[in-house]
Enzyme design. Structure first.
Site, PDB file in Angstrom:
ATOM      1  N   ARG A 247      16.626 -18.780   2.095  1.00 52.06           N
ATOM      2  CA  ARG A 247      15.401 -18.244   2.676  1.00 52.06           C
ATOM      3  C   ARG A 247      15.684 -17.333   3.870  1.00 52.06           C
ATOM      4  O   ARG A 247      14.819 -16.589   4.314  1.00 52.06           O
ATOM      5  CB  ARG A 247      14.492 -19.414   3.091  1.00 52.06           C
ATOM      6  CG  ARG A 247      13.102 -19.019   3.525  1.00 52.06           C
ATOM      7  CD  ARG A 247      12.091 -20.155   3.387  1.00 52.06           C
ATOM      8  NE  ARG A 247      12.604 -21.471   3.663  1.00 52.06           N
ATOM      9  CZ  ARG A 247      12.629 -22.070   4.862  1.00 52.06           C
ATOM     10  NH1 ARG A 247      12.171 -21.422   5.918  1.00 52.06           N
ATOM     11  NH2 ARG A 247      13.098 -23.290   4.989  1.00 52.06           N
TER      12      ARG A 247
ATOM     13  N   TYR B 249      -6.108   0.792   2.399  1.00 49.68           N
ATOM     14  CA  TYR B 249      -5.774  -0.037   1.249  1.00 49.68           C
ATOM     15  C   TYR B 249      -6.701  -1.251   1.200  1.00 49.68           C
ATOM     16  O   TYR B 249      -6.888  -1.945   2.204  1.00 49.68           O
ATOM     17  CB  TYR B 249      -4.316  -0.478   1.347  1.00 49.68           C
ATOM     18  CG  TYR B 249      -3.891  -1.473   0.306  1.00 49.68           C
ATOM     19  CD1 TYR B 249      -4.060  -1.198  -1.048  1.00 49.68           C
ATOM     20  CD2 TYR B 249      -3.324  -2.689   0.666  1.00 49.68           C
ATOM     21  CE1 TYR B 249      -3.674  -2.114  -2.009  1.00 49.68           C
ATOM     22  CE2 TYR B 249      -2.935  -3.611  -0.293  1.00 49.68           C
ATOM     23  CZ  TYR B 249      -3.116  -3.317  -1.633  1.00 49.68           C
ATOM     24  OH  TYR B 249      -2.736  -4.238  -2.586  1.00 49.68           O
TER      25      TYR B 249
ATOM     26  N   ASP C 126       1.017   2.210   7.830  1.00 48.12           N
ATOM     27  CA  ASP C 126       1.325   2.001   6.421  1.00 48.12           C
ATOM     28  C   ASP C 126       1.784   3.342   5.868  1.00 48.12           C
ATOM     29  O   ASP C 126       0.988   4.269   5.725  1.00 48.12           O
ATOM     30  CB  ASP C 126       0.082   1.493   5.681  1.00 48.12           C
ATOM     31  CG  ASP C 126       0.359   1.155   4.225  1.00 48.12           C
ATOM     32  OD1 ASP C 126       1.287   1.758   3.642  1.00 48.12           O
ATOM     33  OD2 ASP C 126      -0.355   0.301   3.660  1.00 48.12           O
TER      34      ASP C 126
ATOM     35  N   LYS D 128       5.348   0.558  -4.857  1.00 45.53           N
ATOM     36  CA  LYS D 128       4.908   1.913  -5.161  1.00 45.53           C
ATOM     37  C   LYS D 128       6.101   2.882  -5.192  1.00 45.53           C
ATOM     38  O   LYS D 128       6.989   2.725  -6.009  1.00 45.53           O
ATOM     39  CB  LYS D 128       3.840   2.342  -4.157  1.00 45.53           C
ATOM     40  CG  LYS D 128       2.720   1.315  -3.941  1.00 45.53           C
ATOM     41  CD  LYS D 128       1.961   0.958  -5.189  1.00 45.53           C
ATOM     42  CE  LYS D 128       0.654   0.208  -4.922  1.00 45.53           C
ATOM     43  NZ  LYS D 128       0.799  -1.110  -4.306  1.00 45.53           N
TER      44      LYS D 128
END
Length: 357
Positions: A48, A99, A170, A195
């Site tokens: 992790r 978004y 972003d 994306k």
């Protein structure tokens, strides 16, 4: 950021960063390391906390953006981790058009009394600067999704940081090939790696890039604690996608600019929105929602899909989603222009537009 990449252009960084050491019989590419457990007393300790495949991806993206990157399980995991920086009752200033997942997350946090949100017209720089005076965090998109509005990142960032607010951009639409917000004064950059960065519609992943070591350490601690880590295969695929990011962005942008030129004269198109760069275009179809929906069902090359940034061209009417702001026109169709031949794309789109009557 890799020291070998500091003086190189983005195209070179995308290809050369995040590689294994140049030693005899070492692979050119970082292998997929499938490991949940490591031998103790090293720098990782547990699955992790780190993975060599994640690290290679992070090195490339961090070098491209000019900071230190962290990979996450999704774009929304990255968004959630950044918003977690805001203290109880803190104010988040964000664009009215952004978004949908980000807006929904902010609405959820506000409904639970966790934060306050002020949505602003991101093109009104004076209003955004005024709102930032009381903010804990200013969230920017430029271009915005799906309205394709542009923000004055440098001016807003300077004012927000003077007021003591974090500035987050972003950068999913622009990518670091076209825009590097950290150099404009932002504290953090967020990406939906799904994306453009991965670029092949086969990865679900996100990332944050921090401009300083302190923020990086805080955010890595949050990722370690929450466990919002990417799969190793996803990180490897995203790394592979980054190698051709510059080529894909250049081709998509060239295609988009040419399609905009041709779309502007079509009688079925009431409005064309394009910020002047990138591969995302929005058109408002004359006739409204029903006509726009018909368009998305009438092509053979263009794919009706909700994501973007892949090698294939996709489009959708954004208001088909109930959470999309009412200020987005019913007939607005967002086009993610791919890397196909532009004449083929135009012939397919024009035929569908012609049939709308």
């Amino acid at each position: 950021m890799s020291s070998a990449s500091r003086n190189h252009q983005p195209a070179t960084i995308a290809v050369t960063a995040g590689r294994p050491a140049r030693e005899p019989d070492r692979p050119l590419n970082e292998p997929i390391t499938m490991a949940s457990t490591y031998v103790a007393t090293g720098g990782v300790e547990y699955g992790r906390y780190g993975n060599p495949t994640w690290s290679a991806f992070e090195d490339v993206l961090g070098s491209l953006e000019g900071g230190r990157a962290l990979a996450f399980s999704s774009g929304m995991a990255a968004v959630t981790t950044v918003l977690d920086l805001v203290g109880h009752d803190g104010l988040v200033v964000a664009p009215v058009h952004a978004y949908t997942g980000t807006l929904l997350q902010l609405a959820d946090l506000e409904s639970r009394g966790r934060v306050h949100t002020l949505l602003v017209d991101i093109t009104d720089t004076d209003a955004v600067v005024a709102a930032a005076a009381d903010a804990a965090l200013v969230w920017l998109e430029s271009p915005t999704n799906p309205a394709l509005e542009l923000a004055d990142i440098a001016t807003i960032a300077a004012a927000a940081r003077e007021a003591g607010a974090y500035v987050v951009v972003d950068n999913t639409f622009a990518t670091p090939i076209l825009q590097r917000p950290l150099t404009m004064g932002a504290d953090l950059v967020v990406h939906s790696v799904t994306k453009y960065l991965a670029g092949h519609s086969d990865v679900l992943m996100g990332a944050i890039v921090a401009g300083d070591e302190e923020l990086y350490t805080v955010l890595k601690g949050r990722r370690d604690l929450m466990g919002s880590t990417p799969g190793t295969l996803e990180a490897w695929l995203a790394l592979r996608g980054l190698r051709t990011l510059h080529l894909r962005v250049e081709r998509a942008q060239a295609n988009a600019a040419e399609l905009v030129r041709r779309l502007e004269g079509h009688p079925a198109v009431a409005e064309v929105r394009y910020p002047g760069f990138g591969g995302i275009v929005a058109i408002v179809v004359a006739g409204g929602a029903d006509t726009a929906d018909l368009l998305t069902r009438s092509t053979s090359l263009w794919v009706h899909a909700t994501s973007l940034g892949g090698v294939e061209s996709t489009f959708e009417r954004r208001r088909r989603w109930k959470a999309e702001p009412a200020t987005i026109p019913d007939g607005l169709v967002r086009l993610s222009v791919g890397i196909e031949d532009v004449d083929d794309l135009w012939d397919d789109l024009r035929a569908a537009l012609d049939d709308l009557g």
